[in-house]
Design a protein around this motif. Structure first.
Motif, short mmCIF file in Angstrom:
data_model
loop_
_atom_site.label_atom_id
_atom_site.label_comp_id
_atom_site.label_asym_id
_atom_site.label_seq_id
_atom_site.Cartn_x
_atom_site.Cartn_y
_atom_site.Cartn_z
N LYS A 71 -6.99 -13.40 4.02
CA LYS A 71 -5.80 -13.12 2.71
C LYS A 71 -6.57 -13.70 1.44
CE LYS A 71 -1.70 -12.96 4.71
NZ LYS A 71 -0.46 -13.79 5.28
N SER B 113 -5.10 -5.15 8.35
CA SER B 113 -3.57 -4.84 8.51
C SER B 113 -3.54 -3.29 8.27
CB SER B 113 -2.66 -5.53 7.62
OG SER B 113 -3.57 -5.26 6.19
N GLU B 114 -2.13 -2.57 8.46
CA GLU B 114 -2.10 -1.38 8.31
C GLU B 114 -3.17 -0.43 8.92
OE1 GLU B 114 0.61 -0.81 6.88
OE2 GLU B 114 0.82 -2.84 5.69
N THR C 21 -9.51 4.95 3.86
CA THR C 21 -8.80 3.59 3.36
C THR C 21 -9.97 2.50 3.57
OG1 THR C 21 -7.69 3.74 5.19
CG2 THR C 21 -6.70 4.35 3.20
N GLU D 74 0.74 -1.40 0.06
CA GLU D 74 0.00 -0.15 -0.07
C GLU D 74 0.86 1.26 0.01
OE1 GLU D 74 -3.47 0.08 2.69
OE2 GLU D 74 -3.25 -2.36 3.10
N TYR D 75 1.93 1.22 0.69
CA TYR D 75 2.53 2.67 0.88
C TYR D 75 3.95 2.50 0.42
CZ TYR D 75 -0.98 2.82 4.39
OH TYR D 75 -2.33 2.82 5.13
N SER E 15 -1.71 3.26 10.98
CA SER E 15 -1.37 4.33 10.48
C SER E 15 -2.67 4.99 9.79
CB SER E 15 -0.15 4.19 9.32
OG SER E 15 -0.41 3.12 8.65
N ALA E 16 -3.42 4.13 9.35
CA ALA E 16 -4.66 4.71 8.60
C ALA E 16 -5.62 5.37 9.75
CB ALA E 16 -5.18 3.60 7.81
N GLU F 51 3.09 -11.73 -0.85
CA GLU F 51 2.07 -12.58 -0.81
C GLU F 51 2.16 -13.88 -1.66
OE1 GLU F 51 -0.03 -12.42 1.66
OE2 GLU F 51 0.61 -10.36 2.33
#
Lengths: 515, 415
Positions: free
Chosen positions: B386, B240-241, B175, A348-349, B244-245, A364
Motif C-alpha cells: 500500500k 484489491s478490487e 484497469t 476507484e468506484y 469486479s474488474a 488510507e
C-alpha cells in the motif's frame, strides 16, 4: 390498583395473570431443565432464584410495587449486571489464546497430547464387548504380526483362531467369552470406551480409536496429583505450575506445555494496559480519539439538528415535507447507511470521487478517514437531534420570548441568553446519552473503516479511527491469537470513564434533582 | 367461583403447564449426535451427504451446522463452549496452531495407512510439536487464469503481460495487467515472480533466517513493473478490487482460488489455467499452499462422542471415497488433499488448481502469524505494498517491512 391500571378486573384478570405466570414458569422450567442437562449449575441457580422471585412478586399480595418492577429487575440483572460482573471477573484473569480452558481440562488435554503411538504405528482390529462378569473385554488382532490377543483392563493373553469366528472378509464376528457391544451400546458408552486401556505388558496399552480399531499407545507424560507436577516419563523432565496458567519446565521456565488454563492474574491486565509501553501507547492514542470522536459527533449532530429545528419552527411553505424528508436518514437502518457510505467513499468506484473528479483514498489517510467517520455519523445522527430539538423548542413557553422582546432583547440575544440555556437544561440528559452512545459506537467504526487505517510498517497496532470499543474487540477477537482478559480490562476502563462522566454531568445539570 | 378458588385453579394450571414443559426435553431426548461445523460452502455440501457419513459411524447420528460465511464460522468457534461447541470443525490449517495452543482441538492418532494417503506437506501443515491435529481435506491455493478473450495464449514472461497491458490499457479500458482476488496472500506469485517473496529456501526447506521480501532483485523488478514515473503504482498490478474488474473483462490475468470460480463463470468470462511467469522465460511465481482440515474438537470428549467423531474423521474425511463424495457435493470444487482422490478429480478448475498446488510452496502459519516484530506477515505485506503504491520510497519501505518480518521469523523458528 395494578389491575385498575391495566384496565382489567375480576375473574378474567386473574385467569390472565395465572396464564401468563404459568407460561413464564413453563419457560423458566424449560431453561432450568436445559441448564441441568448441560451441567450449568450457576445458570440453573439463577433460573431457580428468578422463578421464586417472579412467583413471589405476583402471587403474594404484599409486594405490589414488585409487580411493576420484577420483570424489569430480572432483565436488568440478566442483561446488565451479569455481563458487567463477568467482564470485571475476566479482567482479573489471564484469559487469552492458550489460556482459555479450565485447569482440569488443560491437564486432560496435556495428558492426551502425551499419548504416543509406537514407532511402527501399530493398530489392532478391535472386537469389543463385555465378558461374563460384565467387564469390558476385547479381541485385538495385529494384522502385521498375525497376533491375536484376548484383552481386559487387567491385561492381555494370546488366543488362537479357534477362539474366534470371522466372516468371509476376515472380520471378527464372534469371540469366546465376549458378547459384542451393539452399535447403539457402543455409542452410548463412548465416553467410557474412550478411556479404556488394555495393558500390553511393556508399559504400552491398546486404546480404542473407533468401533473396530485400537492403537498401541504409551503415556509419555504423567500427572503427579500429590506434587501437582507433570513428568515426562521418557526424559524425566518435570513441569510445574508457573502461577500464570501454564505448566513450564522446571529447568527452563520459558518452555511451556500447551494448552494452558485461565488463571487468576489480579490486576496484571490493568497494569500492562498502563505500564507496558507496547499496550499503553496505542491505548492512549485510541483513548484521545475516542473522546474527540464522541464530542465531535455530539457537537456536530446537535448543531445541525438544532439549526434545522429552529429553521423549521416557524411555519413555512412545504414545512411538513421538509420535516418528513429530514428524518429519512433516521428511518433507514444505520448499518445499511454505513455500508452505502463506505461505497460512496470508495477510491476507484465511489460516487464522491467520481462526482467531484477526485482520486482521494479516503480510508488510507488517518485524517481523511476520521473526517469521513465524523461526516457519516453526522448524517446518521442529526435527525435524532432535530427531533428532540423540535420537541424541546415547543416545550419552551412563547411568553418567555415575548417578555424578552418587550425588555428590548433582539431575537439573537433572546436565543443565546434565554432559549439555549433552557434547551441545554432540557436536553442535557439526552446529550449525555448521545455522548455515551457515541463513545461506544462500534457499528460505524467497524463497518465504515474497520478502525483503519493502520500502518504496520510504522509499528502501529491500533488504527487511526479505532475507538476503545473497536480496539477492545480487536484485542479480543481480531486475530487468531486473542486476549480476552486484556479486552475485558479495556472494557472496564471504558465503563468507568463513561459512568463517571455521565454521573458528573448529570449532577452538574441537576436533572436528577426532581426524581 | 370465589376469587380464592380462581387463584387456586390458576396456580394449578400454571403448575400443570410448567410440568408439561418439563416433559418436553425427555420426550425429545436427542440420540448421540456428532455435530460438525462448517462454512457456507462446505456446510451445505456435507448436509447433502449426511447419510454417507452416518454409514461410517453406525450408532451415531451426524448433524451439520452451516454458517453464513467463513468469518461467521470463525466468530462462532471463538465463542464456542462445551455446551455449544462442535465435535468436528472444518477450518483452515492455521487452526492446528491456535487450536492446539488453546486446547480446543485434539491431536489425532492416525494410522500409517492414513498418513500415506496424504502428502508429507499436507500432514506437515497440520502438525504441531510432532502431533497431527487434523485430517487434510483440500488445498488452499490460488492459481493463474487468463481471460482468453483478451489473451489468446498463456503468457510466457512477465514482460509479455506488461507489454499487453501498456499497449491495450486505453483501447480496451484495462484497469490492470494482473490482479489478485485474494489480497496479498493471493498476490504471492507476483512477488515471487519478481524475485521477492517471504523467506528463502535451502533446497526445498524454508530458511527462516533469510528474509527475501526486500531482495535486490525484487527492488529492481518492482520499480520496473509496479511503479510509474511518479513513483506511484502504474496500475499494472492490483491486489484489491480484482473481483469486479476481472469479471468485467478489464484485466487479462488474475490469481484466483477455487472459491472465486463460481462468480467468474457466472460473469461469463472465458478463461484458461496457467502458471504466472517470471521475469525470464521458464521461471514462475510460487503460491503458498495451505491445507484446510477436519479437526476433532475437545468438546467431542465432553459430549461423549470422541470415538465416533474420531472414526468419522478416519473413515470418511481421510478416505478416497469420502473426499470424492465431499468434493462432488460442493459447488466450489477444490483441489483435494487426498492423493489418490485428487488424481481422480475430473473437474477442470480443480485440476488447474491442483496443478498450481503442486508448484506451490508450503504455507507456514507459525512464522506468517507471528507478531514479535509488531505485526504479522499479512498486515506487513499489505501495508508495504500500500505504501509503495502510494509513492513512499520503495527501498525504505521494503527494508522496514523486512526488519519486522525478520524478528517474527526468528521467534517462530525458536518455537
Amino acid at each position: 390498583m395494578f389491575y385498575a391500571l391495566v384496565g382489567l378486573r375480576g375473574p378474567l384478570a386473574l385467569v390472565l395473570k395465572y396464564a401468563l405466570l404459568g407460561a413464564a414458569d413453563a419457560l423458566l422450567i424449560l431453561l432450568l431443565s436445559a441448564a441441568i442437562n448441560k451441567s450449568s449449575f450457576i445458570i440453573a441457580g439463577v433460573v431457580i432464584a428468578t422463578l421464586i422471585f417472579l412467583n413471589y412478586s405476583f402471587i403474594t399480595k404484599g409486594a405490589i410495587p414488585l409487580k411493576f418492577l420484577s420483570v424489569g429487575l430480572i432483565f436488568f440483572t440478566i442483561f446488565v449486571v451479569t455481563p458487567t460482573g463477568y467482564t470485571i471477573l475476566m479482567s482479573t484473569y489471564n484469559f487469552k489464546t492458550g489460556n482459555e480452558i479450565a485447569r482440569e481440562s488443560a491437564i486432560v488435554e496435556i495428558l492426551n497430547n502425551g499419548l504416543l503411538p509406537d514407532d511402527a504405528g501399530t493398530t489392532y482390529d478391535l472386537f469389543l464387548g463385555k465378558s461374563s462378569d460384565d467387564q469390558f473385554a476385547a479381541i485385538l488382532f495385529d494384522p502385521v504380526r498375525s497376533q491375536l490377543l484376548y484383552a481386559t483392563e487387567r491385561g492381555t493373553r494370546p488366543i488362537s483362531e479357534g477362539d474366534i469366528t470371522r466372516d468371509s472378509t476376515g472380520f471378527i464376528i464372534e469371540a469366546k467369552g465376549i458378547v459384542k457391544l451393539t452399535d447403539e451400546e457402543f455409542s452410548g458408552l463412548d465416553e467410557v470406551i474412550t478411556n479404556l486401556r488394555f495393558p500390553l505388558g511393556d508399559g504400552s496399552f491398546a486404546n480404542p480409536q473407533g468401533t473396530d480399531v485400537a492403537a498401541r499407545l504409551t503415556q509419555s507424560i504423567e500427572y503427579n496429583k500429590n506434587k501437582d507436577q507433570l513428568i515426562n516419563v521418557q526424559s524425566g523432565e518435570i513441569f510445574i505450575d508457573n502461577g500464570e496458567g501454564n505448566f513450564v519446565s522446571k529447568d527452563d521456565p520459558s518452555f511451556k506445555l500447551d494448552p494452558g488454563w485461565r488463571a487468576f492474574s489480579g490486576m496484571d491486565n490493568f497494569k500492562s494496559l498502563f505500564f507496558d509501553k507496547n499496550l499503553r501507547d496505542p491505548f492512549i492514542k485510541v483513548f484521545i480519539w475516542t473522546i474527540a470522536f464522541a464530542f465531535l459527533s455530539v457537537g456536530t449532530t446537535f448543531a445541525v439538528g438544532m439549526a434545522l429545528a429552529i429553521a423549521l419552527q416557524d411555519p413555512i411553505k412545504f414545512r411538513r415535507f421538509y420535516r418528513g424528508f429530514l428524518i429519512l436518514p433516521y428511518a433507514i437502518p444505520s448499518f445499511m447507511s454505513i455500508l452505502i457510505w463506505r461505497g460512496l467513499f470508495n477510491q476507484e468506484y465511489g460516487a464522491i470521487n467520481t462526482l467531484f473528479g477526485l482520486d482521494v483514498a479516503w480510508f488510507e489517510s488517518p485524517w481523511l478517514a476520521r473526517f469521513a467517520v465524523i461526516l457519516v455519523n453526522l448524517w446518521l445522527g442529526f435527525p435524532y437531534m432535530y427531533l428532540i430539538g423540535s420537541g424541546a423548542l415547543q416545550a419552551i413557553p412563547s411568553e418567555i420570548e415575548e417578555a424578552a422582546a418587550i425588555d428590548g432583547a433582539s431575537e439573537k440575544q433572546a436565543f443565546i441568553t434565554i432559549k439555549l440555556p433552557l434547551l441545554l437544561q432540557i436536553l442535557s440528559p439526552l446529550l449525555i446519552a448521545s455522548f455515551a452512545f457515541n463513545f461506544n459506537n462500534f457499528n460505524i467504526i467497524y463497518l465504515l473503516t474497520g478502525g483503519g487505517p493502520t500502518n504496520a510498517i510504522d509499528g502501529e497496532v491500533a488504527g487511526a479511527t479505532d475507538i476503545l470499543i473497536s480496539y477492545a474487540y480487536k484485542t479480543a477477537f481480531g486475530t487468531n491469537f486473542q486476549n480476552l482478559g486484556l479486552s475485558s480490562a479495556i472494557s472496564m476502563v471504558m465503563f468507568v470513564i463513561v459512568g463517571s462522566m455521565s454521573l458528573y454531568t448529570l449532577k452538574k445539570s441537576k436533572v436528577l434533582n426532581n426524581l | 367461583m370465589t376469587k380464592k378458588r380462581y387463584g387456586v385453579v390458576g396456580a394449578i394450571a400454571a403448575a400443570a403447564l410448567a410440568v408439561s414443559v418439563m416433559a418436553v426435553p425427555t420426550a425429545f431426548a436427542a440420540k448421540k449426535s456428532i455435530v460438525i461445523w462448517a462454512d457456507d460452502t462446505r456446510g451445505p455440501a456435507l448436509e447433502s451427504i449426511v447419510k454417507q457419513m452416518e454409514a461410517e459411524v453406525p450408532g451415531y447420528k451426524v448433524s451439520v451446522r452451516s454458517f453464513a460465511s467463513y468469518d461467521a464460522l470463525g466468530t462462532a468457534w471463538d465463542k464456542a463452549t462445551a455446551a455449544t461447541g462442535p465435535d468436528i470443525i472444518l477450518r483452515d490449517g492455521s487452526l492446528a496452531l491456535s487450536g492446539s495452543k488453546s486446547g480446543k482441538i485434539q491431536s489425532l492418532i492416525i494410522s500409517s495407512t492414513t498418513r500415506a494417503a496424504f502428502s508429507k506437506a499436507a500432514i506437515g501443515a497440520l502438525t504441531v510439536k510432532a502431533r497431527v491435529y487434523g485430517i487434510p481435506t483440500d488445498a488452499d491455493v490460488t492459481g493463474m487464469v487468463y481471460n482468453t478473450a483478451l489473451m489468446a495464449k498463456a503468457p510466457k514472461t512477465m514482460q509479455e503481460i506488461y507489454d499487453y497491458y501498456t499497449a491495450n490499457k486505453t483501447s480496451k479500458g484495462l484497469t490492470n495487467g494482473i490482479c489478485s482476488f485474494n489480497g496479498t496472500w493471493g498476490a504471492q506469485p507476483v512477488l515471487t515472480a519478481l524475485g521477492g517473496g517471504t523467506w528463502g529456501y535451502k533446497g526445498t526447506t524454508a530458511n527462516l533466517s533469510k528474509v527475501v521480501f526486500n531482495s535486490p532483485a525484487f527492488k529492481k523488478n518492482a520499480k520496473k513493473y509496479l511503479l510509474g514515473a511518479d513513483g506511484k503504482t502504474n496500475g499494472f498490478f492490483s491486489y484489491s478490487e480484482c473481483d469486479s474488474a476481472f469479471k468485467a473483462g478489464k484485466v487479462p490475468v488474475a490469481l484466483v482460488g477455487a472459491w472465486n470460480m463460481d462468480g467468474i463463470q457466472k460473469a461469463g468470462i472465458k478463461y484458461a489455467w496457467g502458471s504466472l511467469p517470471g521475469v525470464t522465460e521458464g521461471t514462475f511465481g510460487n503460491q503458498w499452499v495451505g491445507y484446510s482440515a477436519a479437526y476433532l474438537t475437545s468438546y467431542a470428549t465432553k459430549h461423549g462422542v470422541r470415538i465416533g467423531a474420531n472414526q468419522l474423521l478416519n473413515r470418511f474425511f481421510a478416505s478416497e471415497e469420502g473426499q470424492l463424495a465431499f468434493n462432488e457435493a460442493q459447488k466450489t470444487p477444490r483441489p483435494l488433499a487426498h492423493l489418490s482422490a485428487s488424481e481422480k478429480t475430473k473437474d477442470l478448475d480443480a485440476a488447474g488448481l491442483g496443478q498450481a498446488s503442486r508448484n506451490a510452496v508450503p504455507q507456514l502459519n507459525g512464522p506468517l502469524g507471528d507478531k514479535t516484530g509488531g505485526a504479522d506477515w499479512y498486515a506487513v505485506s499489505d501495508d508495504a505494498l500500500k505504501d509503495i503504491f502510494a509513492g513512499k520510497d520503495l527501498n525504505t519501505t521494503l527494508d522496514k517491512a523486512a526488519a519486522i518480518l525478520a524478528k517474527n521469523f526468528a521467534n517462530a523458528a525458536k518455537s
